[in-house]
Design a protein around this motif. Sequence first.
Motif, PDB file in Angstrom:
ATOM      1  N   VAL A 135       6.616   1.440  10.203  1.00 20.75           N
ATOM      2  CA  VAL A 135       7.950   2.531  10.776  1.00 20.75           C
ATOM      3  C   VAL A 135       8.506   1.839  11.062  1.00 20.75           C
ATOM      4  CG1 VAL A 135       8.059   4.737  12.349  1.00 20.75           C
ATOM      5  CG2 VAL A 135       5.619   4.111  11.120  1.00 20.75           C
ATOM      6  N   ASP A 136       9.860   1.456  11.496  1.00 22.09           N
ATOM      7  CA  ASP A 136      11.092   1.107  11.613  1.00 22.09           C
ATOM      8  C   ASP A 136      11.701   2.299  12.206  1.00 22.09           C
ATOM      9  OD1 ASP A 136      13.658   0.126  11.916  1.00 22.09           O
ATOM     10  OD2 ASP A 136      14.417  -0.443  10.408  1.00 22.09           O
ATOM     11  N   GLU A 137      11.464   2.393  12.721  1.00 23.74           N
ATOM     12  CA  GLU A 137      12.151   3.198  14.093  1.00 23.74           C
ATOM     13  C   GLU A 137      13.521   3.143  14.315  1.00 23.74           C
ATOM     14  OE1 GLU A 137       9.263   4.413  18.033  1.00 23.74           O
ATOM     15  OE2 GLU A 137      10.394   2.366  17.630  1.00 23.74           O
ATOM     16  N   LYS A 138      14.250   2.454  14.008  1.00 27.26           N
ATOM     17  CA  LYS A 138      16.129   2.504  13.762  1.00 27.26           C
ATOM     18  C   LYS A 138      16.054   3.135  12.630  1.00 27.26           C
ATOM     19  CE  LYS A 138      16.377  -2.062  16.637  1.00 27.26           C
ATOM     20  NZ  LYS A 138      17.113  -2.749  16.871  1.00 27.26           N
ATOM     21  N   ASN A 139      15.898   3.389  11.699  1.00 29.02           N
ATOM     22  CA  ASN A 139      15.932   3.305  10.063  1.00 29.02           C
ATOM     23  C   ASN A 139      15.289   5.022   9.601  1.00 29.02           C
ATOM     24  OD1 ASN A 139      16.982   4.350   7.266  1.00 29.02           O
ATOM     25  ND2 ASN A 139      16.662   1.950   6.924  1.00 29.02           N
ATOM     26  N   PRO A 140      15.112   6.179  10.490  1.00 34.07           N
ATOM     27  CA  PRO A 140      14.550   6.998  10.315  1.00 34.07           C
ATOM     28  C   PRO A 140      14.215   7.408   8.840  1.00 34.07           C
ATOM     29  CG  PRO A 140      16.491   7.920  11.469  1.00 34.07           C
ATOM     30  CD  PRO A 140      16.170   5.796  11.666  1.00 34.07           C
ATOM     31  N   THR A 141      15.365   7.244   8.046  1.00 32.78           N
ATOM     32  CA  THR A 141      15.631   7.379   6.636  1.00 32.78           C
ATOM     33  C   THR A 141      14.714   6.605   5.217  1.00 32.78           C
ATOM     34  OG1 THR A 141      17.844   6.344   6.119  1.00 32.78           O
ATOM     35  CG2 THR A 141      18.073   8.168   7.222  1.00 32.78           C
ATOM     36  N   GLN A 142      14.329   5.638   6.317  1.00 35.13           N
ATOM     37  CA  GLN A 142      12.779   4.762   5.200  1.00 35.13           C
ATOM     38  C   GLN A 142      12.508   5.186   5.483  1.00 35.13           C
ATOM     39  OE1 GLN A 142      13.714   0.567   5.780  1.00 35.13           O
ATOM     40  NE2 GLN A 142      11.574  -0.100   5.452  1.00 35.13           N
ATOM     41  N   GLN A 143      11.451   5.045   3.864  1.00 33.29           N
ATOM     42  CA  GLN A 143       9.871   5.888   3.989  1.00 33.29           C
ATOM     43  C   GLN A 143       8.653   5.029   5.151  1.00 33.29           C
ATOM     44  OE1 GLN A 143       9.117   6.216   0.109  1.00 33.29           O
ATOM     45  NE2 GLN A 143       7.043   7.008   0.444  1.00 33.29           N
ATOM     46  N   THR A 144       8.071   5.698   5.287  1.00 32.76           N
ATOM     47  CA  THR A 144       7.120   4.959   5.880  1.00 32.76           C
ATOM     48  C   THR A 144       6.197   4.466   4.989  1.00 32.76           C
ATOM     49  OG1 THR A 144       7.246   6.232   8.125  1.00 32.76           O
ATOM     50  CG2 THR A 144       5.030   5.359   7.733  1.00 32.76           C
ATOM     51  N   GLN A 145       6.149   2.877   4.875  1.00 31.73           N
ATOM     52  CA  GLN A 145       5.417   2.493   4.411  1.00 31.73           C
ATOM     53  C   GLN A 145       3.628   2.334   4.944  1.00 31.73           C
ATOM     54  OE1 GLN A 145       7.810  -0.974   4.603  1.00 31.73           O
ATOM     55  NE2 GLN A 145       7.304  -1.077   2.317  1.00 31.73           N
ATOM     56  N   ILE A 146       2.627   2.621   4.156  1.00 31.92           N
ATOM     57  CA  ILE A 146       1.520   2.427   4.501  1.00 31.92           C
ATOM     58  C   ILE A 146       0.135   1.043   3.728  1.00 31.92           C
ATOM     59  CG2 ILE A 146      -0.793   3.127   4.514  1.00 31.92           C
ATOM     60  CD1 ILE A 146       0.064   5.611   4.074  1.00 31.92           C
ATOM     61  N   GLN A 147       0.127  -0.278   4.404  1.00 34.08           N
ATOM     62  CA  GLN A 147       0.114  -1.490   3.977  1.00 34.08           C
ATOM     63  C   GLN A 147      -1.122  -1.410   3.117  1.00 34.08           C
ATOM     64  OE1 GLN A 147       2.025  -3.911   3.863  1.00 34.08           O
ATOM     65  NE2 GLN A 147       0.751  -5.467   2.860  1.00 34.08           N
ATOM     66  N   ARG A 148      -0.956  -1.859   1.829  1.00 33.39           N
ATOM     67  CA  ARG A 148      -1.637  -1.764   0.854  1.00 33.39           C
ATOM     68  C   ARG A 148      -2.355  -3.144   0.664  1.00 33.39           C
ATOM     69  NH1 ARG A 148      -4.985   2.412  -0.662  1.00 33.39           N
ATOM     70  NH2 ARG A 148      -5.472   1.519  -2.701  1.00 33.39           N
ATOM     71  N   GLU A 149      -3.466  -4.142   0.130  1.00 36.55           N
ATOM     72  CA  GLU A 149      -3.846  -5.621  -0.178  1.00 36.55           C
ATOM     73  C   GLU A 149      -3.683  -4.976  -1.541  1.00 36.55           C
ATOM     74  OE1 GLU A 149      -2.177  -7.735   0.665  1.00 36.55           O
ATOM     75  OE2 GLU A 149      -1.088  -7.160   2.845  1.00 36.55           O
ATOM     76  N   ALA A 150      -4.890  -4.457  -2.140  1.00 41.09           N
ATOM     77  CA  ALA A 150      -5.208  -3.356  -3.443  1.00 41.09           C
ATOM     78  C   ALA A 150      -4.367  -4.375  -4.258  1.00 41.09           C
ATOM     79  CB  ALA A 150      -6.383  -2.619  -3.506  1.00 41.09           C
ATOM     80  N   ALA A 151      -4.005  -5.066  -5.426  1.00 41.87           N
ATOM     81  CA  ALA A 151      -3.706  -5.034  -6.264  1.00 41.87           C
ATOM     82  C   ALA A 151      -4.410  -3.648  -7.176  1.00 41.87           C
ATOM     83  CB  ALA A 151      -3.532  -6.199  -7.279  1.00 41.87           C
ATOM     84  N   ILE A 152      -3.086  -3.243  -8.466  1.00 43.21           N
ATOM     85  CA  ILE A 152      -3.576  -2.638  -9.350  1.00 43.21           C
ATOM     86  C   ILE A 152      -4.457  -3.142 -10.834  1.00 43.21           C
ATOM     87  CG2 ILE A 152      -2.343  -0.795  -8.817  1.00 43.21           C
ATOM     88  CD1 ILE A 152       0.084  -1.108 -10.972  1.00 43.21           C
ATOM     89  N   VAL A 153      -5.325  -2.665 -11.420  1.00 42.54           N
ATOM     90  CA  VAL A 153      -4.995  -3.026 -12.826  1.00 42.54           C
ATOM     91  C   VAL A 153      -3.798  -2.425 -14.212  1.00 42.54           C
ATOM     92  CG1 VAL A 153      -6.658  -2.960 -14.629  1.00 42.54           C
ATOM     93  CG2 VAL A 153      -7.631  -3.431 -12.315  1.00 42.54           C
ATOM     94  N   ALA A 154      -3.727  -3.406 -14.645  1.00 46.29           N
ATOM     95  CA  ALA A 154      -2.830  -2.817 -15.429  1.00 46.29           C
ATOM     96  C   ALA A 154      -2.161  -4.425 -16.579  1.00 46.29           C
ATOM     97  CB  ALA A 154      -1.123  -2.735 -14.583  1.00 46.29           C
ATOM     98  N   PRO A 155      -2.477  -3.677 -18.178  1.00 50.65           N
ATOM     99  CA  PRO A 155      -2.837  -4.409 -19.468  1.00 50.65           C
ATOM    100  C   PRO A 155      -1.404  -5.346 -19.237  1.00 50.65           C
ATOM    101  CG  PRO A 155      -2.431  -2.820 -20.181  1.00 50.65           C
ATOM    102  CD  PRO A 155      -2.450  -1.859 -18.423  1.00 50.65           C
ATOM    103  N   VAL A 156      -1.640  -6.000 -20.377  1.00 46.95           N
ATOM    104  CA  VAL A 156      -0.848  -7.066 -20.881  1.00 46.95           C
ATOM    105  C   VAL A 156      -0.533  -7.200 -22.497  1.00 46.95           C
ATOM    106  CG1 VAL A 156       0.828  -9.204 -21.385  1.00 46.95           C
ATOM    107  CG2 VAL A 156      -0.416  -8.932 -18.775  1.00 46.95           C
ATOM    108  N   ILE A 157       0.749  -6.565 -22.771  1.00 46.98           N
ATOM    109  CA  ILE A 157       0.469  -6.163 -24.598  1.00 46.98           C
ATOM    110  C   ILE A 157       0.927  -6.957 -25.397  1.00 46.98           C
ATOM    111  CG2 ILE A 157       0.002  -4.248 -26.347  1.00 46.98           C
ATOM    112  CD1 ILE A 157      -0.331  -2.320 -23.907  1.00 46.98           C
ATOM    113  N   PHE A 158       0.730  -7.938 -26.087  1.00 45.25           N
ATOM    114  CA  PHE A 158       1.754  -8.439 -27.613  1.00 45.25           C
ATOM    115  C   PHE A 158       1.148  -7.173 -28.710  1.00 45.25           C
ATOM    116  CE2 PHE A 158       0.708 -11.791 -24.412  1.00 45.25           C
ATOM    117  CZ  PHE A 158       2.437 -12.191 -23.763  1.00 45.25           C
ATOM    118  N   TRP A 159       2.796  -6.836 -29.520  1.00 45.96           N
ATOM    119  CA  TRP A 159       2.708  -5.620 -30.720  1.00 45.96           C
ATOM    120  C   TRP A 159       3.560  -6.435 -31.957  1.00 45.96           C
ATOM    121  CZ3 TRP A 159       5.963  -2.552 -32.845  1.00 45.96           C
ATOM    122  CH2 TRP A 159       4.904  -2.022 -33.612  1.00 45.96           C
TER     123      TRP A 159
END
Length: 528
Positions: free
Chosen positions: A461-485
């Motif tokens: 939380v950045d209290e000086k910037n109330p318009t900034q969205q609160t972040q929730i820390q996550r370390e888990a990466a998503i699984v996403a493919p790489v495609i050649f076509w």
Amino acid sequence: MIRIITSLVAVLTVASIQSQTTLKDTPKLVIGITIDQLRGDYLELFKHSFSERGFNRLLNEGLVYSNIRFEYPNVNEASSIATIYTGTNPFYHGIIGKTKFSADKNTESPIFEDNSFIGNYTKEKLSPAALRVSTIADELKFASQNKSEIYAFAPNSFQAIISGGHQANGVYWIEDYTGKWATSTFYKDFHWTVDQQNRNGIFSNHPESLRWQLLLGADKYNTSPYGGDFKYLDYIWKTNSTNLYSQLKKTPFANENTTKTAIDLMLKTDMGKHSYPDFLAITYYAGNYTAANSLDYSVEQQDIYIRLDKDIASLLDQVEKTVGLQNALIFVTSTGYYNSNYIITETSKQSTGVFYTNRCEALLNMYLMAVYGKEQWVERYHDQQIYLNRKLIESKNINLKEIQDKAAEFVIQFTGVQDATTSLRLLSGETNLNMSSYRNMLDKTLSGDIIVEIQPGYQIVDEKNPTQQTQIQREAAIVAPVIFWGYNIKPEKIKRTVKATEIAPTISKVLRIRSPNAAKDQPLPEFM
């Protein structure tokens, strides 16, 4: 005389055959599609609602690697695209985020801000100067002796500039306040088809006529694998809406606008029909519609994927019709992260806390005042990095390593801080194994003095910037493919994770050009 003529004809014939062989050995058009926040599990979950011409066609007819991996923490929408197109990490390419913090001015500004140029259809003054190494597109331009046509389209300026590189003919993004396609005077070409879209396009001229409703019947939507209440979509926008185009950029209408404009330019410039390869870079959005505060697995999310499937189908069909699959190579990647809208409530049984960035700044400064005197030692906490007052430290003849070490030792005791290290320790390789990966995202001129790792699950939380969205820390990466076509690629599914830095050398190998100048990885073995 006859012998001379015969020899000359033979030489010309061989040269002609070699030239034809070279042309056949490289695609005439490469299209790079980067989809911001694309998730592999969503492609699987929503596949029954896709057509056979879009995502399903790519997955069934392409060379599909199961996952992409970025070798540094805090992956974001700017650093990820830069890594894909340069084949190296932020430590070399210099793009650590879409903004940068200037310790000298104590201000935050766009990463590509450059007052040497002015904007076209925008007040922003930008150039790719901050991108310190070459890209795939740059190397293609060099190899073709400036002949290859290179264009890039994206919702945001930093995405378009990165994917277009330093040598592009034209780079275009959706302007935040008008919805028009904008660019910088750094790029000489503002193509007439893009200008025509700015004058006549519905997206920028009549946003009030845009109405977002379900594209398919309600029975096609399974917004959550765990059940939940179904919700019908019905969004409209008024011209006086706050942050109108910032909201529209995260809807299917931005992807649709991008697809139409890119296809129009591709056709009018005859991309893919020259004796040299051309390059088209497109960035799409596949994150959630955050303006609706909708959660993961929302109906908004699924409809974004369904409509994006339609856009990709239109692009693939057009390429097949005008260029031919054997002459075009399309690669599709994700930015490798996802901004989850998961909200922690009081009823959640999860043990979490809140990390207040401003309190961290204040307490650290009080500690340093107790050690070194009553001065403003801390400049700013920005993007999980703490900037110290370097000018003050130098004027007081204080050893930089000493004050950095003391600051890191103090910060690591904060509730919510998992670990912390200093920029000097990262650069010298003295940090612990846990923090060593942070070196890949370090920039010697832009990064802070203290690098902070926040404990997963904590709210930032950045209290000086109330318009900034609160972040929730996550370390888990998503699984996403790489495609050649395309380009005679045989369909195959490979259950292997691809490093993001391997993509640029692979495309370079197919194009028979040099890899970008900071790329160290070899092409993927399937292309060797």
